[in-house]
Every structure is written in C-alpha cells, then in structure tokens.
Design a protein around this motif. Structure first.
Motif, PDB file in Angstrom:
ATOM      1  N   TRP A   1       8.616  33.067  -0.929  1.00  0.00           N
ATOM      2  CA  TRP A   1       8.863  32.355  -2.424  1.00  0.00           C
ATOM      3  C   TRP A   1       7.475  31.819  -3.081  1.00  0.00           C
ATOM      4  O   TRP A   1       7.100  30.615  -2.277  1.00  0.00           O
ATOM      5  CB  TRP A   1       9.965  32.267  -2.954  1.00  0.00           C
ATOM      6  CG  TRP A   1      10.192  30.862  -2.516  1.00  0.00           C
ATOM      7  CD1 TRP A   1      10.369  29.495  -3.377  1.00  0.00           C
ATOM      8  CD2 TRP A   1      11.242  30.813  -1.727  1.00  0.00           C
ATOM      9  NE1 TRP A   1      10.476  28.929  -3.369  1.00  0.00           N
ATOM     10  CE2 TRP A   1      11.765  29.244  -2.098  1.00  0.00           C
ATOM     11  CE3 TRP A   1      11.294  31.133  -0.303  1.00  0.00           C
ATOM     12  CZ2 TRP A   1      12.394  28.020  -1.296  1.00  0.00           C
ATOM     13  CZ3 TRP A   1      12.096  30.232  -0.309  1.00  0.00           C
ATOM     14  CH2 TRP A   1      12.761  28.614  -0.416  1.00  0.00           C
ATOM     15  N   GLU A   2       6.609  31.703  -4.050  1.00  0.00           N
ATOM     16  CA  GLU A   2       6.128  31.063  -4.539  1.00  0.00           C
ATOM     17  C   GLU A   2       6.832  30.161  -5.419  1.00  0.00           C
ATOM     18  O   GLU A   2       7.544  30.367  -6.327  1.00  0.00           O
ATOM     19  CB  GLU A   2       5.198  31.998  -5.250  1.00  0.00           C
ATOM     20  CG  GLU A   2       3.740  32.786  -4.526  1.00  0.00           C
ATOM     21  CD  GLU A   2       3.221  33.422  -5.346  1.00  0.00           C
ATOM     22  OE1 GLU A   2       3.002  33.495  -6.602  1.00  0.00           O
ATOM     23  OE2 GLU A   2       3.089  34.752  -5.067  1.00  0.00           O
ATOM     24  N   PRO A   3       6.435  28.776  -5.100  1.00  0.00           N
ATOM     25  CA  PRO A   3       7.160  27.413  -5.581  1.00  0.00           C
ATOM     26  C   PRO A   3       6.261  27.261  -7.234  1.00  0.00           C
ATOM     27  O   PRO A   3       4.809  27.545  -7.050  1.00  0.00           O
ATOM     28  CB  PRO A   3       7.447  26.413  -4.527  1.00  0.00           C
ATOM     29  CG  PRO A   3       6.280  27.150  -4.143  1.00  0.00           C
ATOM     30  CD  PRO A   3       5.819  28.454  -3.495  1.00  0.00           C
TER      31      PRO A   3
ATOM     32  N   ASP B   1      12.127  32.287 -13.254  1.00  0.00           N
ATOM     33  CA  ASP B   1      12.595  33.120 -11.744  1.00  0.00           C
ATOM     34  C   ASP B   1      11.881  32.863 -10.816  1.00  0.00           C
ATOM     35  O   ASP B   1      10.669  32.656 -10.405  1.00  0.00           O
ATOM     36  CB  ASP B   1      13.274  34.206 -11.988  1.00  0.00           C
ATOM     37  CG  ASP B   1      13.971  33.905 -13.208  1.00  0.00           C
ATOM     38  OD1 ASP B   1      15.077  33.427 -13.742  1.00  0.00           O
ATOM     39  OD2 ASP B   1      14.082  35.296 -13.924  1.00  0.00           O
ATOM     40  N   ARG B   2      12.601  32.961  -9.520  1.00  0.00           N
ATOM     41  CA  ARG B   2      11.314  33.016  -8.272  1.00  0.00           C
ATOM     42  C   ARG B   2      12.296  34.500  -7.034  1.00  0.00           C
ATOM     43  O   ARG B   2      12.981  34.708  -7.640  1.00  0.00           O
ATOM     44  CB  ARG B   2      12.392  32.076  -7.660  1.00  0.00           C
ATOM     45  CG  ARG B   2      12.029  30.964  -7.810  1.00  0.00           C
ATOM     46  CD  ARG B   2      10.459  30.321  -7.489  1.00  0.00           C
ATOM     47  NE  ARG B   2      10.347  28.871  -8.244  1.00  0.00           N
ATOM     48  CZ  ARG B   2       9.977  28.413  -9.106  1.00  0.00           C
ATOM     49  NH1 ARG B   2       9.921  28.717 -10.413  1.00  0.00           N
ATOM     50  NH2 ARG B   2       9.549  27.151  -9.846  1.00  0.00           N
TER      51      ARG B   2
ATOM     52  N   LYS C   1      15.687  30.615 -12.858  1.00  0.00           N
ATOM     53  CA  LYS C   1      15.526  29.792 -13.196  1.00  0.00           C
ATOM     54  C   LYS C   1      17.018  28.219 -12.634  1.00  0.00           C
ATOM     55  O   LYS C   1      15.653  27.800 -13.270  1.00  0.00           O
ATOM     56  CB  LYS C   1      14.671  29.424 -14.642  1.00  0.00           C
ATOM     57  CG  LYS C   1      15.206  29.907 -15.432  1.00  0.00           C
ATOM     58  CD  LYS C   1      14.407  30.059 -16.864  1.00  0.00           C
ATOM     59  CE  LYS C   1      14.808  29.787 -18.207  1.00  0.00           C
ATOM     60  NZ  LYS C   1      14.169  30.579 -19.133  1.00  0.00           N
TER      61      LYS C   1
ATOM     62  N   ASP D   1      12.672  25.068  -4.785  1.00  0.00           N
ATOM     63  CA  ASP D   1      11.997  24.601  -4.572  1.00  0.00           C
ATOM     64  C   ASP D   1      12.038  23.472  -3.868  1.00  0.00           C
ATOM     65  O   ASP D   1      10.751  23.013  -2.357  1.00  0.00           O
ATOM     66  CB  ASP D   1      10.913  24.306  -5.657  1.00  0.00           C
ATOM     67  CG  ASP D   1      10.098  25.662  -5.803  1.00  0.00           C
ATOM     68  OD1 ASP D   1      10.727  26.971  -5.464  1.00  0.00           O
ATOM     69  OD2 ASP D   1       9.989  25.937  -7.317  1.00  0.00           O
TER      70      ASP D   1
ATOM     71  N   ARG E   1       2.448  28.998  -0.799  1.00  0.00           N
ATOM     72  CA  ARG E   1       4.192  29.393  -0.593  1.00  0.00           C
ATOM     73  C   ARG E   1       4.692  28.770   0.834  1.00  0.00           C
ATOM     74  O   ARG E   1       4.737  27.751   1.001  1.00  0.00           O
ATOM     75  CB  ARG E   1       3.775  30.889   0.117  1.00  0.00           C
ATOM     76  CG  ARG E   1       3.109  31.687  -1.186  1.00  0.00           C
ATOM     77  CD  ARG E   1       3.289  33.321   0.542  1.00  0.00           C
ATOM     78  NE  ARG E   1       2.308  34.184  -0.796  1.00  0.00           N
ATOM     79  CZ  ARG E   1       1.840  34.624  -1.725  1.00  0.00           C
ATOM     80  NH1 ARG E   1       0.408  34.556  -0.995  1.00  0.00           N
ATOM     81  NH2 ARG E   1       1.479  35.589  -2.358  1.00  0.00           N
TER      82      ARG E   1
ATOM     83  N   LYS F   1      16.588  37.646  -6.914  1.00  0.00           N
ATOM     84  CA  LYS F   1      15.827  37.515  -7.313  1.00  0.00           C
ATOM     85  C   LYS F   1      16.576  35.921  -7.725  1.00  0.00           C
ATOM     86  O   LYS F   1      17.901  35.908  -8.106  1.00  0.00           O
ATOM     87  CB  LYS F   1      16.043  38.452  -8.828  1.00  0.00           C
ATOM     88  CG  LYS F   1      15.326  37.241  -9.902  1.00  0.00           C
ATOM     89  CD  LYS F   1      16.047  38.361 -11.531  1.00  0.00           C
ATOM     90  CE  LYS F   1      15.221  37.717 -12.718  1.00  0.00           C
ATOM     91  NZ  LYS F   1      15.722  38.515 -13.588  1.00  0.00           N
TER      92      LYS F   1
ATOM     93  N   ALA G   1      16.004  27.256 -10.043  1.00  0.00           N
ATOM     94  CA  ALA G   1      14.736  27.325  -8.886  1.00  0.00           C
ATOM     95  C   ALA G   1      13.682  26.716  -8.284  1.00  0.00           C
ATOM     96  O   ALA G   1      13.502  26.335  -7.689  1.00  0.00           O
ATOM     97  CB  ALA G   1      13.146  28.053  -9.988  1.00  0.00           C
TER      98      ALA G   1
ATOM     99  N   MET H   1      12.352  35.751  -4.302  1.00  0.00           N
ATOM    100  CA  MET H   1      12.773  35.833  -2.865  1.00  0.00           C
ATOM    101  C   MET H   1      12.206  36.854  -2.375  1.00  0.00           C
ATOM    102  O   MET H   1      12.857  38.362  -2.020  1.00  0.00           O
ATOM    103  CB  MET H   1      13.448  35.563  -2.145  1.00  0.00           C
ATOM    104  CG  MET H   1      14.005  33.371  -2.317  1.00  0.00           C
ATOM    105  SD  MET H   1      15.518  32.488  -1.964  1.00  0.00           S
ATOM    106  CE  MET H   1      16.851  33.519  -2.289  1.00  0.00           C
TER     107      MET H   1
END
Length: 135
Positions: free
Chosen positions: A39-41, A46-47, A95, A102, A20, A92, A98, A49
């Motif tokens: 967030w999960e990279p 999409d991510r 992408k 990250d 994370r 959101k 994204a 958060m």
C-alpha cells in the motif's frame, strides 16, 4: 527567455520517489513466502492494500481468513477485515486506521470461524505473518 526557462527547468528538484509499504508474509509452518501486501502510506484518506496470495491456499469449510495489523510493542492486533484465497485482491482500510497501518510493525493472517473472529482478536491459528518495510 529561452535561457530563463532552461535555467528554471534545470534548477527544479527531481520529483520525490513514491513510497510504498510492503509486507512479505511467510507461511509460519514452512517459512516460505505465502502472501504479499502493498500500500501507499501517507495522505489523509483511506488506504488500498493490494494483496497477492501465493499458491492458492485452501480455506476449510466454515472458516474465514482474517487479516490483522500488528501495531507493535504490547498493543493488541487490530482486524483489517476478512480476505479470500483469491490470488489477487484489494482491501480498503478506512482512514480511521490509516495512520496506524502506516506505522504498524507487521501484518498477520489467522484462520477464524466463518464471519471472523468472535473475540476481536485472533482466535484461530495464525498461518502467515510478516514485517512492514518501507520501500
């Protein structure tokens, strides 16, 4: 057969821990934590958060809070959109941003006119900021 199954189970690698990204954004006026973002990279989509505002800060009339990605180096901040003062919320990130998110150095939150920054860059005071940390 049981020995073969037990051996294959024993030799399997343990599952990789989930990674994370975490940002603890300090109130630049007091240096106290004011907001967290997680967030999960990775992945191609999409991510999402997850944001937590600590202390239910007030937003002045005719203003908005805008969240910014700080890419690092001499790169300009990138808007991630408007956020609210609600204690918990989800944003959101498309992408198209994204991978940059990250790899970002940090995040910041500025106070902008209602509707967001008119310039595409922070135009009002930056109240909160923090470094991205992979955990």
């Amino acid at each position: 057969l049981i020995l073969v199954l037990l051996r294959s189970w024993w030799l399997q690698a343990p599952p990789a821990p989930e990674t994370r990204m975490v940002v603890v954004m300090d109130d630049l006026g007091t240096s106290n934590p004011a907001m967290t973002v997680v967030w999960e990279p990775g992945g191609a989509g999409d991510r999402l958060m997850r944001i937590r505002v600590i202390g239910h800060a007030e937003m002045g009339p005719g203003t908005a809070w805008e969240l910014w990605m700080l890419p690092g180096g001499d790169q300009k901040p990138v808007s991630l959109g408007l956020i609210t003062t609600h204690e918990t919320q989800t944003v959101k990130v498309p992408k198209t941003l994204a991978a940059r998110l990250d790899a970002a150095d940090g995040l910041a939150m500025s106070v902008e006119p209602a509707g967001g920054s008119p310039t595409g860059l922070p135009s009002g005071p930056v109240l909160y900021a923090g470094k991205c940390v992979k955990v």
